[in-house]
Design an enzyme around this catalytic site. Structure first.
Site, mmCIF file in Angstrom:
data_model
loop_
_atom_site.group_PDB
_atom_site.id
_atom_site.type_symbol
_atom_site.label_atom_id
_atom_site.label_comp_id
_atom_site.label_asym_id
_atom_site.label_seq_id
_atom_site.Cartn_x
_atom_site.Cartn_y
_atom_site.Cartn_z
ATOM 1 N N HIS A 163 0.837 -1.203 0.000
ATOM 2 C CA HIS A 163 0.000 0.000 0.000
ATOM 3 C C HIS A 163 0.871 1.253 0.000
ATOM 4 C CE1 HIS A 163 -3.115 -2.653 2.207
ATOM 5 N NE2 HIS A 163 -3.620 -2.374 1.017
ATOM 6 N N CYS A 248 -2.430 0.745 9.913
ATOM 7 C CA CYS A 248 -3.527 -0.087 9.403
ATOM 8 C C CYS A 248 -4.285 -0.824 10.492
ATOM 9 C CB CYS A 248 -3.031 -1.058 8.337
ATOM 10 S SG CYS A 248 -1.698 -2.129 8.844
#
Length: 258
Positions: A163, A248
């Site tokens: 990501h 996250c």
């Protein structure tokens, strides 16, 4: 006053089966991961954050990485649609949680894909990583959702890591911090500080000068301390085996309407 709520989700009993893309699979100790998660949520609460637990999802191994399921801009929640089809069921409990907090709920629709870990907000600029989990249609839907609210959406190529926020996050003053070997386009960030360790690129701004970060980046912690920040290290080693980081494991909701 800004809100200080954080969505979190207890690790699934199936955590060890989580996806890995850019790292070799290692053995995950689920019991240790639960203890690390509890220490992480304790750190949030110790610094004034109210944690809101999304119902656990034991059939979704990656569900602890709750940030991937939703993107917040002000009071608007954009429910993601992961490029990993096996992760799409994770959004169900998250929709209920953000709606219960009074958010305006929107969705990324097919054929678009978006993981929340690909979205980095610095002020009103929303950087969206275009890579393995987020496609061009997903970027367009972020623009459609947030530009009417005053956001400026910038697409960023992501090829070297899972990501965008696996490589770059931001300090409280808006300076982007990143691990250059994992970045495709550092020049897209007007103010940028390179860091010496991969996990040093991941910070959660807790408020004031406090930075939640992984204990696996001690040299970067020293760098931040030299700049006047107070690192708050947490051990998230079991989640790092699954390409996880401090960002996250929660969704920070800073702009809820009173």
């Amino acid at each position: 006053m800004p809100s200080k709520k954080a969505l979190v989700r207890r690790p699934a009993s199936s955590l060890a089966e989580g996806l890995v893309t850019h790292v070799e699979r290692g053995e995950v100790d689920v019991d240790l991961a639960v203890r690390q998660w509890e220490a992480y949520t304790d750190a949030l609460r110790a610094h004034g954050w109210e944690t809101v637990e999304v119902d656990p999802a034991d059939d979704c191994p990656d569900s602890v990485f709750v940030e991937d399921t939703v993107v917040m801009f002000r009071n608007v929640a954009l429910i993601a649609r992961s490029g990993a089809e096996s992760r799409r069921a994770e959004t169900l409990g998250v929709e209920e949680a953000v709606a219960s907090l009074g958010c305006s709920v929107n969705w990324v629709w097919e054929p678009g894909t978006l993981d929340g870990g690909d979205v980095l907000k610095i002020g009103d600029t929303v950087y969206v990583g275009r890579g393995g989990r987020t496609d061009a249609a997903g970027v367009q839907q972020v623009r459609a959702a947030f530009e009417p609210l005053g956001a400026r959406v910038v697409a960023v190529p992501v090829a070297k890591v899972l990501h965008l926020k696996s490589a770059v996050t931001a300090l409280p003053d808006g300076t982007a911090v990143g691990y250059v070997p994992h970045m495709d386009a550092p020049s897209l960030f007007p103010r940028f500080l390179p860091v010496p360790e991969p996990s040093g690129a991941h910070v959660v701004c807790l408020g004031g000068d406090k930075l939640l970060m992984a204990a696996s980046a001690p040299r970067t912690a020293e760098l931040y301390a030299d700049l006047g920040y107070e690192p708050v290290p947490v051990d998230i080693g079991e989640f790092e085996k699954l390409e996880g980081c401090v960002t996250c494991l929660s969704v920070r909701l800073r702009d809820l309407y009173a």
